[in-house]
Design an enzyme around this catalytic site. Structure first.
Site, PDB file in Angstrom:
ATOM      1  N   ASP A 175     -27.746   3.969  59.808  1.00 32.41           N
ATOM      2  CA  ASP A 175     -28.364   3.283  58.531  1.00 32.41           C
ATOM      3  C   ASP A 175     -29.743   2.900  58.697  1.00 32.41           C
ATOM      4  OD1 ASP A 175     -25.662   2.499  57.792  1.00 32.41           O
ATOM      5  OD2 ASP A 175     -25.460   1.020  59.060  1.00 32.41           O
ATOM      6  N   LYS A 216     -43.957   0.311  72.591  1.00 32.93           N
ATOM      7  CA  LYS A 216     -42.859   0.997  73.226  1.00 32.93           C
ATOM      8  C   LYS A 216     -43.272   1.627  74.623  1.00 32.93           C
ATOM      9  CE  LYS A 216     -43.590   3.794  69.846  1.00 32.93           C
ATOM     10  NZ  LYS A 216     -43.566   5.114  68.966  1.00 32.93           N
ATOM     11  N   ASP A 238     -41.211  11.825  69.953  1.00 31.77           N
ATOM     12  CA  ASP A 238     -41.611  12.954  70.789  1.00 31.77           C
ATOM     13  C   ASP A 238     -41.907  12.559  72.263  1.00 31.77           C
ATOM     14  OD1 ASP A 238     -44.149  11.439  69.806  1.00 31.77           O
ATOM     15  OD2 ASP A 238     -45.252  13.137  71.090  1.00 31.77           O
TER      16      ASP A 238
END
Length: 349
Positions: free
Chosen positions: A65, A270, A295
Site C-alpha cells: 500500500d 537510513k 539503490d
C-alpha cells in the site's frame, strides 16, 4: 570453519527452529557467517528479478500500500531524472499507492526538496518528503530535548539542516556562518585550546554533508565533543551519486570526528530505525504492506529489512550492484530487484 546460523522472523514474531511463523508475511533472515552478518528479507533463497516480467510486477505492486523511495540513485542522479520515473510514480498513485520520499541528503529542507522535485518535473507534496535533516531536527527537539543552558547545536553541514532546526525552534551555530568558512589562524588555535572561542551553550554536535568542510569547523566540533557534547549525524552514507559518478557523502564528513574522539555518532538517517519509527508515526503505515525502494544495500535495503517492512526493492541505477548482494559478506539482500525503477511501468501493459 563455523557453520552459518540462520534466524528467521516475521511480523508475527520469531519462528521455531529457524522457521518463520505464519503465512504470507515477509521473512527476515539474519545469516551470521565468518565474514560478517547478512540481513535478508526474502520469500525465497534469492531476490526476485522483476524487469520484463509483467505478471510478477503486478503481483509485486499489489502486495503493498505504501512505497518508500530513496531519491539519489533511484529517481535521479544529480540533476538528471531517470527515464520513466514520473510515469512510474503516476502508475503507482493511480493504483491507490502512497508514495513517500525518504532521503539521507541533509543539504536541503523539505520545502527546498519540493522545489527540486518541481524543477525536475516530478510531482510531490512537501508532506511526502522525509529527509535526514528533518529527522535530526525532530530527534533533537522532541526526543533528545536538550535543557538550557546546554541546548544549542553546533552544525557541521549546509542550510537544509539549519532550516529544519529552525522549524523545530532549536538554536544553533556553525553551519553556513561565513565566519567558519575560512582558514584557521594561530589565534583560533589559542582560543579553541583555552575555550574562549567556544559557545558555552553548545550541548550537541550535528554532522551532515558539508560542502565547505574545513579544519576550523572540525576543530570546533572536536572541542565541543571533548567537553561532553552529544554526537549526532544526519546519516552515515560514505558517498552519494552525482553526474553519473560518486562523491564524498555525509558519513565521510563524520569520519575525522569519529577518529579523533573514538565515538560513534547516533545516526538519524537510513538505516537508523529512529528514522523508521518517525516515518511510521507520521504516516501511520502498516509495515507489512510497505516496501522500501533504494539503490544502496547498507542504507536503503538494510533500513527496510531492519524496519521489518513487507519487502525491499533494489534498483541498479545507483551505488549497489547485483554482485554486492551475491557476495558472502553482503550487508543486506533485497526481496526484489529491477534494472531501473521505470521497469515497473510494464504493469500497465
Amino acid at each position: 570453519m563455523p557453520v552459518a546460523n540462520h534466524v528467521a522472523t516475521t511480523e508475527g514474531g520469531r519462528g521455531r527452529n529457524g522457521v518463520a511463523a505464519g503465512l504470507g508475511g515477509a521473512v527476515r533472515v539474519t545469516i551470521a557467517t565468518p565474514l560478517g552478518t547478512t540481513v535478508r528479507s526474502t520469500e525465497s533463497d534469492s531476490p526476485k528479478y522483476l524487469s520484463g516480467d509483467v505478471a510478477a510486477i503486478n503481483e509485486f505492486i499489489d502486495k503493498f500500500d505504501v512505497f518508500l523511495f530513496d531519491c539519489d540513485g533511484v529517481l535521479w542522479s544529480g540533476d538528471h531524472v531517470f527515464e520513466g520515473v514520473v510515469e512510474t510514480l503516476e502508475l503507482l498513485r493511480s493504483r491507490g499507492k502512497k508514495t513517500v520520499f525518504v532521503t539521507n541528503n541533509s543539504t536541503k529542507s523539505r520545502p527546498e526538496y519540493k522545489k527540486k522535485f518541481e524543477g525536475l518535473g516530478i510531482p510531490a507534496d512537501e508532506d511526502e518528503i522525509f529527509g535526514s535533516a528533518y529527522s535530526s531536527a525532530i530527534y533533537i527537539s522532541r526526543i533528545l530535548k536538550l535543557a538550557p543552558p546546554k541546548n544549542k547545536v553546533f552544525v557541521v553541514g549546509e542550510a537544509g539542516i539549519e532550516k529544519e532546526l529552525t522549524t523545530e525552534n532549536v538554536p544553533f551555530i556553525g553551519g553556513t556562518d561565513p565566519s567558519f568558512r575560512r582558514d584557521i589562524t594561530p589565534e583560533d588555535f589559542k582560543g579553541l585550546a583555552d575555550g574562549s572561542l567556544l559557545d558555552p551553550e553548545v550541548g550537541c554536535v550535528l554532522a551532515g554533508l558539508d560542502l565547505h568542510i574545513n579544519y576550523l569547523k572540525l576543530s570546533h566540533a572536536y572541542q565541543y565533543l571533548r567537553r561532553g557534547a552529544v554526537f549526532l549525524a544526519t546519516n552515515m552514507d560514505s558517498t552519494f551519486p552525482m553526474n553519473h559518478n560518486f562523491f564524498p557523502g555525509a558519513g565521510s564528513i563524520s569520519v575525522p570526528l569519529v577518529n579523533m574522539t573514538g565515538q560513534e555518532p547516533v545516526a538519524l538517517g537510513k538505516p537508523s530505525q529512529a528514522m523508521m519509527d518517525a516515518i511510521e508515526g507520521k504516516f501511520h503505515l502498516d509495515r507489512a504492506r510497505t516496501c522500501m525502494v533504494g539503490d544502496r544495500l547498507n542504507t536503503d535495503i538494510k533500513f527496510g529489512i531492519e524496519g521489518r517492512l513487507g519487502g525491499t526493492l533494489a534498483v541498479l541505477t545507483g551505488v549497489s550492484k547485483k554482485e554486492d548482494w551475491e557476495a558472502a559478506d553482503a550487508v543486506a539482500v533485497p526481496s526484489f530487484y529491477v534494472d531501473r525503477l521505470s521497469d515497473l511501468r510494464a504493469a500497465a501493459q
